[in-house]
Design an enzyme around this catalytic site. Structure first.
Site, PDB file in Angstrom:
ATOM      1  N   ASP A 165      71.924  41.941  58.819  1.00 17.27           N
ATOM      2  CA  ASP A 165      73.284  42.285  59.233  1.00 17.27           C
ATOM      3  C   ASP A 165      73.174  43.401  60.272  1.00 17.27           C
ATOM      4  O   ASP A 165      72.781  44.534  59.948  1.00 17.27           O
ATOM      5  CB  ASP A 165      74.053  42.758  57.982  1.00 17.27           C
ATOM      6  CG  ASP A 165      75.512  43.034  58.261  1.00 17.27           C
ATOM      7  OD1 ASP A 165      75.866  43.313  59.427  1.00 17.27           O
ATOM      8  OD2 ASP A 165      76.301  42.986  57.300  1.00 17.27           O
ATOM      9  N   HIS A 166      73.531  43.067  61.491  1.00 16.64           N
ATOM     10  CA  HIS A 166      73.325  44.017  62.595  1.00 16.64           C
ATOM     11  C   HIS A 166      74.264  45.217  62.514  1.00 16.64           C
ATOM     12  O   HIS A 166      74.078  46.216  63.209  1.00 16.64           O
ATOM     13  CB  HIS A 166      73.506  43.282  63.931  1.00 16.64           C
ATOM     14  CG  HIS A 166      72.740  43.898  65.066  1.00 16.64           C
ATOM     15  ND1 HIS A 166      72.081  45.108  64.984  1.00 16.64           N
ATOM     16  CD2 HIS A 166      72.530  43.458  66.332  1.00 16.64           C
ATOM     17  CE1 HIS A 166      71.516  45.393  66.144  1.00 16.64           C
ATOM     18  NE2 HIS A 166      71.776  44.401  66.979  1.00 16.64           N
TER      19      HIS A 166
END
Ligand code: CAO
Length: 451
Positions: free
Chosen positions: A423-424
């Site tokens: 998850d950036h």
């Protein structure tokens, strides 16, 4: 429309007939626990109002009322186990129910028009029939444990959310035990309307995404429609929720596991004695946990408002298991505290339970990071979908002998490709590649795991 307890209903003057309501076909389950009784004696219900909620080891489902009328007797309570055919309550059915049916159905169609495509096209053939008094109720799955997430909400809140096209998976419940209340749904809508959800990182549930066009494939050739299995329907929803809400980045890497595999093979006899089978996966689990300890952002979840990171000080690893019914993710607990034989034992037990359809919700909850291993099957690389609210997932592909340049010559080495999707919002690219590099190094030189 559901009338409150004791509220006068004009239709009560019509002719009544008491109808015994039994549990309808609920799939392959012999015994399922009643977790909510949603009606009481005296309640007036409409066709399709939920009567009880059942929870199996795989899913939660509501049993809808097949008739409209007044509940005159309730024979089940929370904690009871029920199976198909069990008697749960009596409804003094309004014989005009059949007359009401088209009205009830029209109501159901209204949110469907507004609902996202995935929901609209979800196969529910029985639900589209006119609900006459003798039509058995069709259980409605309401959540899934298989991907480690679940929600609880009353029927009225579910109806409210359905009407507005809100996916309850994306709503954070503030009620007791995380129960979703109407104000939680309203808060979610408000946040989306204000455009703050994206900015704050709060999940949006895919609202506003254009639908995939509906095509009549039979115009091109013969077709056959086969309904998705129950687990696939449930896990599909969670995969889509994660795919739409989590900005994914996938980092690809590979590791020289020649020494690790030689060690694994050398332990074969000892493992057999201990009643376990060592596969590369248990070594990967140990390497991942060591890397999670060094990169705590990977062992975390984003807070519901998207403003903080919740770091976990325990190391439970979910392992995706392929079963005849679909994908499930049991969780191996306290991987940091276990040796490879214990891990292998846990893994064998959990995957056997998964394949026998016997996993409990507890077996599938509490994961910190997931590993999806396709290495026993093949493939060179793939992009796994983060098992939200976890923030990262590893995909293992098949190790192959390859010529590797050692500075002087090519050497045959066993190289395993792997990937990590993350998850950036929580993990930056540099951190992502540091994590994969670290895991790769540990797998190449297992001695580093004891440092
Ligand atoms: N490279 C090469 N060989 C591998 C390997 C890899 N990365 N991973 C496993 N293998 C080998 C094993 O060593 C074993 O071979 P031997 O019998 O010769 O030792 C063989 O492949 C089969 O392993 P396995 O799959 O039975 O065992 P596992 O511990 O690797 O995996 C489990 C266990 C439960 C994860 C697996 O059975 C499974 O269900 N895999 C599918 C996962 C899946 O569908 N994920 C979903 C992806 S997203 O939709």
């Amino acid at each position: 429309m559901r009338f409150a307890h004791g509220e006068p209903n004009p239709k009560r003057n019509k002719k009544m007939a008491t109808q015994q309501i039994n549990i309808p076909d609920i799939g392959d389950f012999d015994s399922v626990e009643v977790i909510e009784v949603l009606v009481a004696e005296g309640d007036v219900v409409a066709v399709d109002d939920s009567l009880v909620t059942l929870e199996s080891d795989k899913a939660t489902m509501e049993i809808p009322s097949p008739v409209s009328g007044k509940v005159t007797k309730v024979t089940v309570k929370v904690g009871d186990s029920v199976a198909e055919g069990d008697y749960i309550l009596d409804i003094e059915a309004d014989e005009a129910a059949a007359e009401d049916a088209p009205k009830a159905e029209a109501k159901k169609e209204e949110p469907a028009k507004e609902a996202p495509k995935a929901e609209k096209s979800a196969p529910a053939p029985q639900e589209t029939k006119a609900p006459a008094a003798n039509v058995p109720p069709v259980p409605k799955p309401v959540n899934a444990q298989s991907m480690g997430a679940a929600y609880h909400a009353s029927p009225s809140v579910r109806a409210f959310a359905r009407k507005l096209g809100v996916d309850l998976n994306a709503v954070t419940g503030t009620g007791p035990k995380g129960r979703i209340q109407q104000n939680d749904v309203e808060a979610m809508i408000k946040s989306v309307m204000q455009g703050s959800a994206a900015a704050s990182g709060q999940p949006q549930g895919g609202a506003g995404i254009p639908a995939v066009p509906e095509i009549d494939f039979s115009q091109f050739g013969e077709t056959e429609t086969v309904e998705l299995g129950r687990i696939k329907k449930i896990s599909g929803k969670f995969l889509q929720t994660s795919w739409l809400n989590v900005p994914h980045v996938t980092q690809f890497d590979e590791s020289d596991i020649t020494e690790m595999d030689a060690f694994r093979k050398s332990m074969k006899a000892q493992a057999e004695k201990a009643g376990v089978k060592l596969t590369p996966l248990v070594f990967v689990m140990k390497a991942v946990v060591k890397a999670l300890q060094e990169f705590p952002n990977f062992n975390a979840s984003l807070s519901p408002d998207g403003q903080s990171i919740i770091k976990k000080h325990y190391y439970n690893i979910g392992v995706a298991v392929d079963t005849p019914n679909g994908l499930v993710v049991p969780v191996v607990r306290d991987v940091d505290q276990k040796g490879i034989f214990d891990l292998s034992k846990d893994l064998m037990e959990l995957s056997a339970k998964a394949r026998d359809g016997k996993l409990t919700p507890a077996d599938m909850s509490g994961g910190c990071f997931t590993i999806s291993s396709l290495g026993g099957i093949g493939g060179t690389q793939f992009t796994p979908i983060v098992n939200a609210p976890e923030v990262a997932i590893m995909g293992l592909s098949k190790a192959k002998m390859q010529p590797v340049w050692n500075g002087a010559e090519f050497e045959p080495r066993l190289v395993m490709p792997f990937s990590v999707s993350y998850d950036h919002r929580v993990i930056d690219g540099a951190e992502g590649v540091r994590f994969t590099t670290t895991v790769g190094q540990y797998l190449t030189d297992l001695r580093q795991l004891i440092l």
